[in-house]
Design a protein around this motif. Structure first.
Motif, PDB file in Angstrom:
ATOM      1  N   LYS A  15       0.935  -1.347  -0.033  1.00 41.22           N
ATOM      2  CA  LYS A  15      -0.069  -0.043   0.081  1.00 41.22           C
ATOM      3  C   LYS A  15       0.844   1.261   0.067  1.00 41.22           C
ATOM      4  CE  LYS A  15      -3.960   0.587  -0.076  1.00 41.22           C
ATOM      5  NZ  LYS A  15      -4.683   0.885  -1.083  1.00 41.22           N
ATOM      6  N   ALA A  16       1.870   1.243   0.748  1.00 42.35           N
ATOM      7  CA  ALA A  16       2.893   2.486   0.704  1.00 42.35           C
ATOM      8  C   ALA A  16       3.436   2.695  -0.615  1.00 42.35           C
ATOM      9  CB  ALA A  16       3.936   2.179   1.910  1.00 42.35           C
ATOM     10  N   ALA A  17       3.932   1.696  -1.299  1.00 42.01           N
ATOM     11  CA  ALA A  17       4.382   1.627  -2.745  1.00 42.01           C
ATOM     12  C   ALA A  17       3.316   2.152  -3.689  1.00 42.01           C
ATOM     13  CB  ALA A  17       4.790   0.189  -3.250  1.00 42.01           C
ATOM     14  N   GLU A  18       2.245   1.749  -3.468  1.00 42.25           N
ATOM     15  CA  GLU A  18       1.108   2.346  -4.319  1.00 42.25           C
ATOM     16  C   GLU A  18       0.807   3.831  -4.099  1.00 42.25           C
ATOM     17  OE1 GLU A  18      -2.617   0.477  -3.717  1.00 42.25           O
ATOM     18  OE2 GLU A  18      -1.924  -1.588  -3.939  1.00 42.25           O
ATOM     19  N   LEU A  19       0.893   4.096  -2.756  1.00 39.76           N
ATOM     20  CA  LEU A  19       0.749   5.667  -2.314  1.00 39.76           C
ATOM     21  C   LEU A  19       2.064   6.490  -2.967  1.00 39.76           C
ATOM     22  CD1 LEU A  19      -0.656   5.733   1.091  1.00 39.76           C
ATOM     23  CD2 LEU A  19      -1.878   6.242  -1.179  1.00 39.76           C
ATOM     24  N   GLY A  23       1.641   9.656  -5.608  1.00 41.75           N
ATOM     25  CA  GLY A  23       1.929  10.975  -5.308  1.00 41.75           C
ATOM     26  C   GLY A  23       3.234  11.276  -5.028  1.00 41.75           C
ATOM     27  N   GLY A  24       4.124  10.459  -4.931  1.00 47.57           N
ATOM     28  CA  GLY A  24       5.578  10.741  -4.568  1.00 47.57           C
ATOM     29  C   GLY A  24       6.244  10.175  -3.323  1.00 47.57           C
ATOM     30  N   LEU A  25       7.477   9.698  -3.291  1.00 44.99           N
ATOM     31  CA  LEU A  25       7.842   9.415  -1.977  1.00 44.99           C
ATOM     32  C   LEU A  25       7.801  10.214  -1.049  1.00 44.99           C
ATOM     33  CD1 LEU A  25       9.246   6.764  -0.755  1.00 44.99           C
ATOM     34  CD2 LEU A  25      11.595   7.818  -1.440  1.00 44.99           C
ATOM     35  N   ASP A  26       8.186  11.509  -1.233  1.00 47.50           N
ATOM     36  CA  ASP A  26       8.155  12.545  -0.035  1.00 47.50           C
ATOM     37  C   ASP A  26       6.601  12.973   0.489  1.00 47.50           C
ATOM     38  OD1 ASP A  26      10.827  12.748  -0.308  1.00 47.50           O
ATOM     39  OD2 ASP A  26      10.963  14.358  -1.652  1.00 47.50           O
ATOM     40  N   THR A  27       5.841  12.546  -0.363  1.00 50.30           N
ATOM     41  CA  THR A  27       4.295  12.887   0.357  1.00 50.30           C
ATOM     42  C   THR A  27       3.875  11.726   1.302  1.00 50.30           C
ATOM     43  OG1 THR A  27       3.303  11.801  -1.468  1.00 50.30           O
ATOM     44  CG2 THR A  27       3.853  13.971  -1.775  1.00 50.30           C
ATOM     45  N   LEU A  28       4.467  10.556   1.207  1.00 46.76           N
ATOM     46  CA  LEU A  28       4.280   9.400   1.997  1.00 46.76           C
ATOM     47  C   LEU A  28       4.102   9.756   3.357  1.00 46.76           C
ATOM     48  CD1 LEU A  28       3.278   6.454   1.979  1.00 46.76           C
ATOM     49  CD2 LEU A  28       5.560   5.862   2.077  1.00 46.76           C
ATOM     50  N   SER A  29       3.167   9.681   4.194  1.00 50.11           N
ATOM     51  CA  SER A  29       3.157   9.689   5.879  1.00 50.11           C
ATOM     52  C   SER A  29       2.688   8.498   6.221  1.00 50.11           C
ATOM     53  CB  SER A  29       2.515  11.078   6.066  1.00 50.11           C
ATOM     54  OG  SER A  29       1.272  10.895   5.943  1.00 50.11           O
ATOM     55  N   MET A  30       3.042   8.199   7.625  1.00 52.99           N
ATOM     56  CA  MET A  30       2.387   7.067   8.451  1.00 52.99           C
ATOM     57  C   MET A  30       0.892   7.549   8.587  1.00 52.99           C
ATOM     58  SD  MET A  30       4.818   5.186   8.797  1.00 52.99           S
ATOM     59  CE  MET A  30       4.869   3.916  10.412  1.00 52.99           C
ATOM     60  N   ALA A  31       0.599   8.856   8.788  1.00 48.92           N
ATOM     61  CA  ALA A  31      -0.929   9.005   8.877  1.00 48.92           C
ATOM     62  C   ALA A  31      -1.638   8.843   7.608  1.00 48.92           C
ATOM     63  CB  ALA A  31      -1.006  10.509   9.215  1.00 48.92           C
ATOM     64  N   THR A  32      -1.196   9.171   6.297  1.00 45.81           N
ATOM     65  CA  THR A  32      -1.798   8.979   5.297  1.00 45.81           C
ATOM     66  C   THR A  32      -2.024   7.296   5.080  1.00 45.81           C
ATOM     67  OG1 THR A  32      -1.209  11.046   4.173  1.00 45.81           O
ATOM     68  CG2 THR A  32      -1.971   9.343   2.749  1.00 45.81           C
ATOM     69  N   LEU A  33      -0.772   6.743   5.218  1.00 44.00           N
ATOM     70  CA  LEU A  33      -0.857   5.205   5.153  1.00 44.00           C
ATOM     71  C   LEU A  33      -1.742   4.615   6.115  1.00 44.00           C
ATOM     72  CD1 LEU A  33       0.309   2.712   3.611  1.00 44.00           C
ATOM     73  CD2 LEU A  33       2.146   2.785   5.310  1.00 44.00           C
ATOM     74  N   ALA A  34      -1.679   4.953   7.245  1.00 41.63           N
ATOM     75  CA  ALA A  34      -2.958   4.247   8.097  1.00 41.63           C
ATOM     76  C   ALA A  34      -3.959   4.671   7.697  1.00 41.63           C
ATOM     77  CB  ALA A  34      -2.478   4.913   9.465  1.00 41.63           C
ATOM     78  N   SER A  35      -4.475   5.664   7.418  1.00 37.56           N
ATOM     79  CA  SER A  35      -5.712   6.189   6.632  1.00 37.56           C
ATOM     80  C   SER A  35      -6.392   5.108   5.744  1.00 37.56           C
ATOM     81  CB  SER A  35      -5.982   7.585   6.443  1.00 37.56           C
ATOM     82  OG  SER A  35      -7.250   8.008   5.933  1.00 37.56           O
ATOM     83  N   GLU A  36      -5.270   5.165   4.744  1.00 34.69           N
ATOM     84  CA  GLU A  36      -5.600   4.231   3.723  1.00 34.69           C
ATOM     85  C   GLU A  36      -5.924   2.719   4.072  1.00 34.69           C
ATOM     86  OE1 GLU A  36      -5.812   4.623   0.287  1.00 34.69           O
ATOM     87  OE2 GLU A  36      -5.939   6.658   0.592  1.00 34.69           O
ATOM     88  N   LEU A  37      -4.904   2.490   5.192  1.00 33.44           N
ATOM     89  CA  LEU A  37      -5.449   1.039   5.530  1.00 33.44           C
ATOM     90  C   LEU A  37      -6.229   0.759   6.630  1.00 33.44           C
ATOM     91  CD1 LEU A  37      -1.562   0.059   5.869  1.00 33.44           C
ATOM     92  CD2 LEU A  37      -2.959  -1.058   4.478  1.00 33.44           C
ATOM     93  N   GLY A  38      -7.111   1.764   7.079  1.00 31.72           N
ATOM     94  CA  GLY A  38      -8.104   1.856   7.872  1.00 31.72           C
ATOM     95  C   GLY A  38      -7.761   1.543   9.443  1.00 31.72           C
ATOM     96  N   VAL A  39      -6.464   2.021   9.868  1.00 33.03           N
ATOM     97  CA  VAL A  39      -6.253   1.824  11.172  1.00 33.03           C
ATOM     98  C   VAL A  39      -5.748   3.369  11.704  1.00 33.03           C
ATOM     99  CG1 VAL A  39      -5.123  -0.531  10.905  1.00 33.03           C
ATOM    100  CG2 VAL A  39      -3.487   1.185  10.065  1.00 33.03           C
ATOM    101  N   ARG A  40      -5.112   3.144  12.947  1.00 35.22           N
ATOM    102  CA  ARG A  40      -4.647   4.359  13.431  1.00 35.22           C
ATOM    103  C   ARG A  40      -3.098   4.224  13.462  1.00 35.22           C
ATOM    104  NH1 ARG A  40      -7.036   4.697  19.295  1.00 35.22           N
ATOM    105  NH2 ARG A  40      -4.872   5.410  19.484  1.00 35.22           N
ATOM    106  N   PRO A  41      -2.283   5.463  13.176  1.00 36.95           N
ATOM    107  CA  PRO A  41      -0.920   5.531  12.744  1.00 36.95           C
ATOM    108  C   PRO A  41      -0.254   4.673  13.761  1.00 36.95           C
ATOM    109  CG  PRO A  41      -1.827   7.581  12.489  1.00 36.95           C
ATOM    110  CD  PRO A  41      -2.841   6.764  13.264  1.00 36.95           C
TER     111      PRO A  41
END
Length: 193
Positions: A15-19, A23-41
């Motif tokens: 999922k992180a790779a998709e994000l 949007g670019g590697l520098d835009t990846l954050s734990m908060a965004t990733l957690a939101s996409e996965l439906g979990v808290r950071p």
């Protein structure tokens, strides 16, 4: 904190790779990733040592994928054909997976053996692709850096529309590769081959 059922490190990295690709590697954050996965950071910290640990995993994944793709591209090829196949495989990977490409392009942590090995596998494939030119070790590594620079420069400029003219990306890439092949041919001529 309990982890979400079905969540594992591989799922998170994919999922992180998709994000990162989107949007670019520098835009990846734990908060965004957690939101996409439906979990808290905080749930992600069970799997990775923060964003740095996640980016390390993306680098490893990117290097593994690059290694497979360039290995397949150059298989059974030598000389100019191998160089062209290698360059196009790298460029194609960067176009399809820009975030993973960026992660794979970063220099490995000198203390991280696994990352060092993954990076070395890609470089060794590139070195084998250049074997027909009978370059010294130093010259081979220079050509690897030149090839990476050509691919990276073109990919980066293409991504931001940096050429500013229609239909020049392939022409520019081809001319730069032609110049690299001329450089290699000059080296062979200098050896009397």
């Amino acid at each position: 904190m309990a982890t979400r059922a079905g969540l594992d490190s591989e799922t998170i990295v994919q999922k992180a790779a998709e994000l990162a690709d989107k949007g670019g590697l520098d835009t990846l954050s734990m908060a965004t990733l957690a939101s996409e996965l439906g979990v808290r950071p905080p749930a992600l910290y069970h799997y990775f040592a923060g964003l740095a640990g996640l980016r390390r995993q993306l680098s490893l994944l990117g290097l593994q994928e690059v290694s497979v793709r360039v290995g397949q591209a150059v298989q059974g090829k030598a000389g100019d054909d191998a160089v062209l196949a290698l360059a196009h495989a790298l460029r194609d990977f960067a176009s399809v997976h820009p975030g993973l490409y960026e992660a794979a392009s970063r220099a490995p942590d000198l203390e991280d053996r696994e990352w060092q090995v993954a990076g070395r596998e890609v470089v060794e494939t590139m070195i084998r692709a250049l074997a027909a030119y009978r370059l010294s070790d130093d010259a081979t590594r220079l050509v690897v850096r030149m090839l990476r620079s050509i691919v990276h420069g073109c990919v980066s400029l293409e991504r931001i529309g940096g050429f500013g003219l229609p239909n020049v990306n392939d022409e520019t890439f081809g001319c730069l590769l032609g110049a690299l092949l001329d450089y290699l041919a000059g080296h062979l001529a200098g050896k009397g081959a």
